[in-house]
Design an enzyme around this catalytic site. Structure first.
Site, mmCIF file in Angstrom:
data_model
loop_
_atom_site.group_PDB
_atom_site.id
_atom_site.type_symbol
_atom_site.label_atom_id
_atom_site.label_comp_id
_atom_site.label_asym_id
_atom_site.label_seq_id
_atom_site.Cartn_x
_atom_site.Cartn_y
_atom_site.Cartn_z
ATOM 1 N N ASN A 38 18.863 59.987 -18.954
ATOM 2 C CA ASN A 38 18.222 59.057 -18.025
ATOM 3 C C ASN A 38 16.725 59.121 -18.295
ATOM 4 O O ASN A 38 16.056 60.067 -17.887
ATOM 5 C CB ASN A 38 18.541 59.474 -16.583
ATOM 6 C CG ASN A 38 17.825 58.605 -15.560
ATOM 7 O OD1 ASN A 38 17.189 57.612 -15.914
ATOM 8 N ND2 ASN A 38 17.919 58.976 -14.290
ATOM 9 N N LYS A 62 14.485 57.330 -17.121
ATOM 10 C CA LYS A 62 13.703 56.924 -15.938
ATOM 11 C C LYS A 62 12.619 55.914 -16.365
ATOM 12 O O LYS A 62 12.842 55.157 -17.294
ATOM 13 C CB LYS A 62 13.148 58.155 -15.211
ATOM 14 C CG LYS A 62 14.274 59.168 -14.891
ATOM 15 C CD LYS A 62 13.873 60.258 -13.945
ATOM 16 C CE LYS A 62 15.063 61.191 -13.718
ATOM 17 N NZ LYS A 62 14.790 62.266 -12.779
ATOM 18 N N HIS A 71 21.230 56.915 -7.834
ATOM 19 C CA HIS A 71 20.356 58.039 -8.161
ATOM 20 C C HIS A 71 19.506 58.402 -6.941
ATOM 21 O O HIS A 71 19.091 57.508 -6.194
ATOM 22 C CB HIS A 71 19.457 57.680 -9.360
ATOM 23 C CG HIS A 71 18.782 58.880 -9.931
ATOM 24 N ND1 HIS A 71 17.677 59.448 -9.346
ATOM 25 C CD2 HIS A 71 19.082 59.657 -11.007
ATOM 26 C CE1 HIS A 71 17.315 60.518 -10.043
ATOM 27 N NE2 HIS A 71 18.151 60.660 -11.063
ATOM 28 N N GLU A 101 16.516 59.134 -6.668
ATOM 29 C CA GLU A 101 15.205 58.470 -6.634
ATOM 30 C C GLU A 101 15.336 57.052 -6.092
ATOM 31 O O GLU A 101 14.433 56.559 -5.400
ATOM 32 C CB GLU A 101 14.581 58.483 -8.038
ATOM 33 C CG GLU A 101 14.117 59.885 -8.408
ATOM 34 C CD GLU A 101 14.140 60.203 -9.894
ATOM 35 O OE1 GLU A 101 14.228 59.274 -10.716
ATOM 36 O OE2 GLU A 101 14.095 61.400 -10.238
ATOM 37 N N GLU A 136 23.956 65.726 -8.707
ATOM 38 C CA GLU A 136 22.539 65.999 -8.972
ATOM 39 C C GLU A 136 21.877 66.505 -7.693
ATOM 40 O O GLU A 136 21.393 65.696 -6.881
ATOM 41 C CB GLU A 136 21.827 64.720 -9.436
ATOM 42 C CG GLU A 136 22.364 64.141 -10.723
ATOM 43 C CD GLU A 136 21.297 63.349 -11.474
ATOM 44 O OE1 GLU A 136 21.063 63.673 -12.634
ATOM 45 O OE2 GLU A 136 20.686 62.441 -10.893
ATOM 46 N N GLY A 184 13.792 67.489 -11.643
ATOM 47 C CA GLY A 184 12.376 67.492 -12.023
ATOM 48 C C GLY A 184 11.609 68.706 -11.543
ATOM 49 O O GLY A 184 10.381 68.742 -11.618
ATOM 50 N N SER A 230 17.184 69.426 -13.898
ATOM 51 C CA SER A 230 16.523 70.426 -14.757
ATOM 52 C C SER A 230 17.461 70.973 -15.832
ATOM 53 O O SER A 230 17.391 72.154 -16.191
ATOM 54 C CB SER A 230 15.917 71.556 -13.915
ATOM 55 O OG SER A 230 14.917 71.029 -13.065
HETATM 56 P P1 13P Z 1 15.525 66.162 -14.657
HETATM 57 O O1 13P Z 1 16.460 66.517 -15.793
HETATM 58 O O2 13P Z 1 14.179 65.731 -15.111
HETATM 59 O O3 13P Z 1 15.506 67.256 -13.621
HETATM 60 O O4 13P Z 1 16.159 64.876 -13.945
HETATM 61 C C1 13P Z 1 17.514 64.853 -13.660
HETATM 62 C C2 13P Z 1 17.893 63.486 -13.277
HETATM 63 O O5 13P Z 1 17.440 62.961 -12.280
HETATM 64 C C3 13P Z 1 18.818 62.761 -14.151
HETATM 65 O O6 13P Z 1 19.243 61.586 -13.579
#
Ligand code: 13P
Length: 254
Positions: A9, A11, A97, A99, A169, A175, A215
């Site tokens: 992803n 992002k 997601h 976010e 997740e 993150g 992570s």
């Molecule tokens: P990170 O791997 O940066 O922690 O993000 C995970 C994520 O949100 C994947 O969709």
């Protein structure tokens, strides 16, 4: 055999030049993936067509979008529909997601509708669930994730569910550099599978791919992928570095 997936992803990262360079590094790396192993790259919308072309000759590699809208077409300035994604050959779409839930106020009802339109157009949704830190600190993660499934997934038929990928997740791991331990991931993945088994039966629950995200990196991928109910990962930050993501794909196929 259950499908194993390493999904990237990206992002909202990368210019066109950077996206092309990253994709080229992945295309030129060599992997020995088995039939049940897949890699899914989810770039920003504007790079989807370029990546679909670049990965067209890579049999185990697939392209996914990071979101789609609840409606099929119409006066929704700035939105992208599942029909549009399907029409350019996108196969997967991330739905729900954290976010999107947090910054764009996507509710369980909206996500249920997004799953419906994605499935109607032949896309394979990667449905994300996972608890925030305060819920984990109060040990409320099971009830929280079950509610997310009830709100958005449990209205689907068994046939529709069979086309879904679930991504667990935990929000506190995204993150932050603080990944769930293999024990925490395994416990939640087994719990999610048990919820799906209760609703849809053991056979379909056993066949579903459940990814871990938060992570995930080259250094912890192997131990997380070794958990019996962890069928791969959804990778954010580490998927932006070719060498790092290549190692994660190798961990999937080890
Ligand atoms: P990170 O791997 O940066 O922690 O993000 C995970 C994520 O949100 C994947 O969709």
């Amino acid at each position: 055999m259950r499908k194993k997936i390493a999904a990237a992803n990206w992002k909202m990262n990368g210019t066109l030049t950077e996206a092309r360079q990253l994709a080229e590094a992945l295309v030129h790396a060599s992997f020995s993936l088995h039939d049940h192993q897949q890699v899914v790259i989810c770039p920003p919308f504007v790079y989807l067509m370029m990546l679909r072309e670049m990965f067209a000759q890579q049999p185990h590699w697939h392209i996914g979008a990071q979101n789609c809208f609840t409606e099929v077409s119409g006066a929704y300035t700035g939105e992208i529909s599942a029909a549009m994604l399907a029409s350019i050959g996108v196969e997967y779409v991330i739905i729900g997601h954290s976010e999107r839930r947090q910054y764009f106020h996507e509710t369980g009802d909206m996500l249920a509708r997004k799953l419906d339109v994605a499935l109607q157009h032949g896309l394979k949704p990667i449905f994300c669930c996972g608890e925030p830190l305060d819920v984990r600190q109060q040990e409320g993660q099971d009830a929280y994730v079950l509610q997310q499934l009830q709100d958005s997934v449990f209205h689907l038929s068994a046939e529709q569910l069979s086309r879904l990928v679930i991504a667990y997740e935990p929000v506190w791991a995204i993150g932050t550099g603080l990944n769930a331990t293999p024990e925490q991931a395994q416990q939640m993945h087994a719990f999610i599978r048990s919820c799906l088994a209760e609703q849809y039966g053991a056979e379909i629950a056993q066949s579903l791919t459940i990814l871990y995200g938060g992570s995930l990196k080259a250094a912890n991928a192997a131990e997380l992928f070794a958990c019996p109910d962890v069928d791969g990962g959804l990778v954010g930050g580490a998927s932006l570095k070719a060498a790092e993501f290549i190692q994660i794909v190798h961990a999937l196929s080890a």
